[in-house]
Design an enzyme around this catalytic site. Structure first.
Site, PDB file in Angstrom:
ATOM      1  N   ASP A  10       0.871  -1.186   0.000  1.00 28.04           N
ATOM      2  CA  ASP A  10       0.000   0.000   0.000  1.00 28.04           C
ATOM      3  C   ASP A  10       0.907   1.235   0.000  1.00 28.04           C
ATOM      4  OD1 ASP A  10      -0.918   0.464   3.519  1.00 28.04           O
ATOM      5  OD2 ASP A  10       0.883  -0.433   2.645  1.00 28.04           O
ATOM      6  N   ASP A  15       6.717   1.233   2.345  1.00 32.24           N
ATOM      7  CA  ASP A  15       6.531   0.243   1.275  1.00 32.24           C
ATOM      8  C   ASP A  15       7.498   0.560   0.130  1.00 32.24           C
ATOM      9  OD1 ASP A  15       3.836   0.891   2.636  1.00 32.24           O
ATOM     10  OD2 ASP A  15       3.456  -1.075   1.767  1.00 32.24           O
ATOM     11  N   GLN A 234      10.575  11.189   6.493  1.00 31.48           N
ATOM     12  CA  GLN A 234      10.174  10.658   7.803  1.00 31.48           C
ATOM     13  C   GLN A 234      10.840  11.429   8.944  1.00 31.48           C
ATOM     14  OE1 GLN A 234       9.495   6.236   8.285  1.00 31.48           O
ATOM     15  NE2 GLN A 234      10.884   6.231   6.509  1.00 31.48           N
ATOM     16  N   ASP A 247       8.573  -1.413   6.444  1.00 25.79           N
ATOM     17  CA  ASP A 247       8.251  -2.624   5.666  1.00 25.79           C
ATOM     18  C   ASP A 247       9.486  -3.289   5.074  1.00 25.79           C
ATOM     19  OD1 ASP A 247       5.213  -1.204   4.284  1.00 25.79           O
ATOM     20  OD2 ASP A 247       5.477  -2.516   6.020  1.00 25.79           O
TER      21      ASP A 247
HETATM   22  O1  RIB Z   1       1.856  -0.546  10.893  1.00 22.61           O
HETATM   23  C1  RIB Z   1       2.821  -0.377   9.894  1.00 22.61           C
HETATM   24  C2  RIB Z   1       2.257  -0.702   8.550  1.00 22.61           C
HETATM   25  O2  RIB Z   1       1.219   0.218   8.234  1.00 22.61           O
HETATM   26  C3  RIB Z   1       3.285  -0.541   7.408  1.00 22.61           C
HETATM   27  O3  RIB Z   1       3.020  -1.504   6.414  1.00 22.61           O
HETATM   28  C4  RIB Z   1       3.036   0.834   6.884  1.00 22.61           C
HETATM   29  O4  RIB Z   1       3.345   0.959   5.487  1.00 22.61           O
HETATM   30  C5  RIB Z   1       1.548   0.964   7.068  1.00 22.61           C
HETATM   31  O5  RIB Z   1       0.925   0.370   5.949  1.00 22.61           O
HETATM   32 CA    CA Z   2       2.687  -0.830   4.116  1.00 25.04          CA
END
Ligand code: RIB
Ligand code: CA
Length: 327
Positions: A10, A15, A234, A247
């Site tokens: 996502d 990701d 971030q 991720d």
């Molecule tokens: O809780 C972390 C997850 O939620 C990760 O996959 C981040 O990308 C969000 O999708």
């Molecule tokens: Ca994710």
């Protein structure tokens, strides 16, 4: 041995970090990427995923659009974490490519059945869900025969201890708890090995702002610059001097499984709790397993739950790969 992998994403800032790693690491053969609504609406996820794969020099990787919303819950996003556009508001040139015309579940089906047809274990695919598990739940209930093409599922989601979306639930599972419960149940039915890379390890592999700036300095609008910009975002968003690779840690767990310590534990997903809906209830009781007194009995699904991680090792794998050092 080069491992065939498929990511379900996502995309999302972390990701994107995972996609760069999976697309560029020499020990992985990234066969396809499937998209689901989560951090951002699914069409934005598709656009971001195509863009990241362009930066990684991997326009050959199939990208497919999947579920727009969870099985039961309404769709929400995580703009408060990933920015207004869902991938760090980087103003990065978008890919001109389009997704595969097949639905994500069909791409997953086709990829896994092709792997099964090869008949040798080296062709089996490691599926790496990094998002709400809606696509994976739909796949396993619709085409259970795909289990023959799966080596294992290594998913980012859940938590033994505290949550992030709520005090008790992790975002991917909280976003679609029914899907997570279906996946655990189907994997128990189909004897698919599962590893849970949850919040207990998720935040530990971190990269510093200084390291990010070195990545950005490579320029050229390539993987290194994008990777650095994602970390910089971030750090700015959370006013920190370092950021998690998120991720991407789950992809590291596929590349180097020895970098995590996992225990095989019974896991259930809470679907009903007012304050605990979406919690992964990991049973860590160690009294010999006499459940006769327990009205709940043991959960059907026992999976490998990551409890510790060699954070420095995983951060190094990510940095070496996205900077081009692993080529
Ligand atoms: O809780 C972390 C997850 O939620 C990760 O996959 C981040 O990308 C969000 O999708
Ligand atoms: Ca994710």
């Amino acid at each position: 041995m080069v491992l065939p992998v498929v990511l379900d994403v996502d995309t999302g800032v972390d990701d994107a970090c995972a996609l760069l790693l999976a697309a560029m690491h020499p020990s992985l053969d990234l066969r396809a990427v499937t998209c689901v609504g989560g951090n951002a609406p699914v069409d934005a996820v598709v656009a971001h995923t195509l863009t990241v794969l362009d930066a990684a020099g991997r326009p050959d990787v199939v990208v497919a659009r999947g579920a727009e919303r969870p099985l039961l819950e309404a769709a929400v996003d995580a703009r408060h974490v990933h920015g207004e556009d869902g991938m760090g508001d980087l103003d990065w040139a978008r890919s001109s490519r389009c997704a595969d015309p097949r639905h994500a579940v069909e791409v997953l089906r086709d990829t896994l059945l092709e792997a099964a047809a090869h008949g040798d274990s080296s062709s089996l695919v490691t599926l790496v869900p990094l998002a709400p598990l809606t696509n994976v739940a739909l796949l396993l209930r619709t085409y259970p025969q795909v289990a023959a093409g799966l080596r294992e599922i290594v998913f980012m989601g859940g938590a033994v201890e505290v949550g992030n979306a709520t005090a008790s639930a992790e975002f991917n599972v909280f976003h679609d708890p029914e899907a997570a419960a279906v996946v655990l149940d189907a994997c128990a039915d189909l004897a698919i090995p599962v590893t849970m890379y949850g919040l207990d390890v998720f935040y530990q592999p971190r990269v510093s702002l200084e390291q990010a700036r070195l990545l950005v300095a490579a320029g050229g609008h390539g993987a290194s610059e994008l990777a650095g910009r994602l970390v910089e975002f971030q750090c700015q968003r959370f006013e920190s001097t370092a950021a998690t690779i998120g991720d991407a840690g789950a992809v590291c767990a596929v590349i180097e499984p020895g970098g995590v310590r996992a225990e095989r534990l019974p896991v259930r997903v809470e679907l009903a709790g007012t304050w605990s809906r979406g919690r992964t209830i990991v049973d860590r009781r160690d009294w010999g397993g006499d459940l006769s007194h327990d009205p709940h009995g043991q959960a059907r699904s026992s999976i490998d739950v990551c409890l510790d991680v060699d954070a420095q090792r995983y951060a190094t794998i990510w940095l070496d790969t996205v900077s081009g050092g692993m080529r």
